[in-house]
Design an enzyme around this catalytic site. Sequence first.
Site, PDB file in Angstrom:
ATOM      1  N   GLY A 105     -11.763  21.968 -19.661  1.00 35.99           N
ATOM      2  CA  GLY A 105     -11.199  20.637 -19.449  1.00 35.99           C
ATOM      3  C   GLY A 105     -12.244  19.566 -19.691  1.00 35.99           C
ATOM      4  N   PRO A 149     -15.111  16.417 -18.541  1.00 38.73           N
ATOM      5  CG  PRO A 149     -16.728  15.343 -19.831  1.00 38.73           C
ATOM      6  CD  PRO A 149     -15.261  15.636 -19.778  1.00 38.73           C
ATOM      7  N   GLY A 155     -14.694  18.697 -14.452  1.00 40.04           N
ATOM      8  CA  GLY A 155     -15.787  19.665 -14.452  1.00 40.04           C
ATOM      9  C   GLY A 155     -16.769  19.409 -13.326  1.00 40.04           C
ATOM     10  CD  GLU A 182     -16.651  27.257 -22.878  1.00 39.19           C
ATOM     11  OE1 GLU A 182     -16.873  26.408 -23.775  1.00 39.19           O
ATOM     12  OE2 GLU A 182     -17.357  28.277 -22.727  1.00 39.19           O
ATOM     13  CB  CYS A 225     -12.809  20.700 -26.679  1.00 36.43           C
ATOM     14  SG  CYS A 225     -12.627  22.476 -26.967  1.00 36.43           S
TER      15      CYS A 225
END
Length: 486
Positions: A191, A193, A196, A213, A251
């Site tokens: 997902g 930041p 994250g 990731e 991404c």
Amino acid sequence: MAAMDGFEGELKELREIFKSGKTREASWRRAQLQGILSLFKERESDILKALNQDLGKHHVEAYRDEIGTVIKSANYALGNLKKWMASKSAKLPLASFPASAKLVQEPLGVVLIISAWNFPFGLSFEPIIGAIAAGNAVILKPSELSPTCSTVLANTIRDYLDNSAIKVIEGGSDVGENLLRHKFDKIFFTGGPRVGEIVMTAAAKFLTPVTLELGGKCPAVVDFISSSWDKKIAVKRIIWGKYGACGGQACIAIDYILTHKKFAPTLVELLQKYIKKSFGDNPMESHSLAKIVNKRHFSRLNQFLEEPGVKSSIVYGGKSDEQNLFIEPTILLDPPLDSLIMTEEIFGPLLPIITLEKIEDSVEFIRSRPNPLAVYGFTTNRNLQKKMIAETSSGAITFNDAIIQYVADTLPFGGVGGSGFGRYHGKYSFESFSHEKAVMRRGYLIDFGFRYPPWNNKKLQLLKSGLRYDYVTLVLIKLGLKSEAC
């Protein structure tokens, strides 16, 4: 599908099944991997319908990116499982004789996989394959932003895999936050930041290892290309690398292009030509370009385009349809470098082109920004390739293509710095969910007294020789023929 509130029961069941040793058995691991293959074979139409409903993916794109890749990965894991599980002998120094050592792969335990909405099946099953192959019990939390896919994931995993060891828990961010309050033996997150950071903070409380990731702004350096054939292939690959995977909502999609100022007009012209060939005069009617996932993301992308200095840089496209959540492929030439479109990850079908006086300046441009998940270079110039490899940092670097590195089972996939950490795919997925345990056995035949107190200078000299593996000097000191180590 587990209930939304409280997961103690599910976690207790998973821990008990893991402690029983069931998931460690090679037969169980193979059966689950075979179950994944059956799932994708027998429920392909359900998966394709869900991907079209949530993301507007054409069934060919959906098969390529979410079905075919998972089948490939499951087959690869099945073909290599015995080798991955096998222990490996390890060398020991002569001083440890008689002794033997090996490295044993052991599963981590109960793992949490939090997947993303843009590739809901691919980004769920790729880590699941690694977790199962390594012998773990699994909880999958799919993204609520692709709700139909989440439901299909829950139903198919329930029908095809061992529900005592592999569970799906659906829900929104509150469910995710609740899950993170519990202790896991590994968390694997795909997902952005911001979330994250939340995952890492929660994991830190339990010292839980994490794979993140994430993403970032993946640049494509496009050198001057003289060959008409090379130009044609390069441009087609750039278009696919930007627009072809979930409409740029990937991404590892190309985020922006860096090119020589003199080559920019040719590049823009070729991009326009092949965008029309790929998606037609009305891209929305082609059904070959995914829609934007929801209104919030749609508004975010439109906000990029409406910013001062950005709208005037549009040289192709720019039209959007809010009702259908569709934005056509758009090219921008030299938007302001401090604009949102050049400072935030785009995650959509907007392609800025930044022109440079020298193509070599692209390296410093990339270095001055956060580490991306991937760097792409369209060049046959070996010196430029070497410079990009040596002087930029990214999860991966691919020359003369884009995204294709994701498909290679023999290459690790993962970020560095702000684009994430940890890696998976193929054997790297197995390793991500395993602990490599050192096992050493010794006999009692030989023992070196100088390793024990009481201490004296002779023992110090023997230790120095021994730890340098200088066995000749060690013997000479022991026999009194030498007083000091070299």
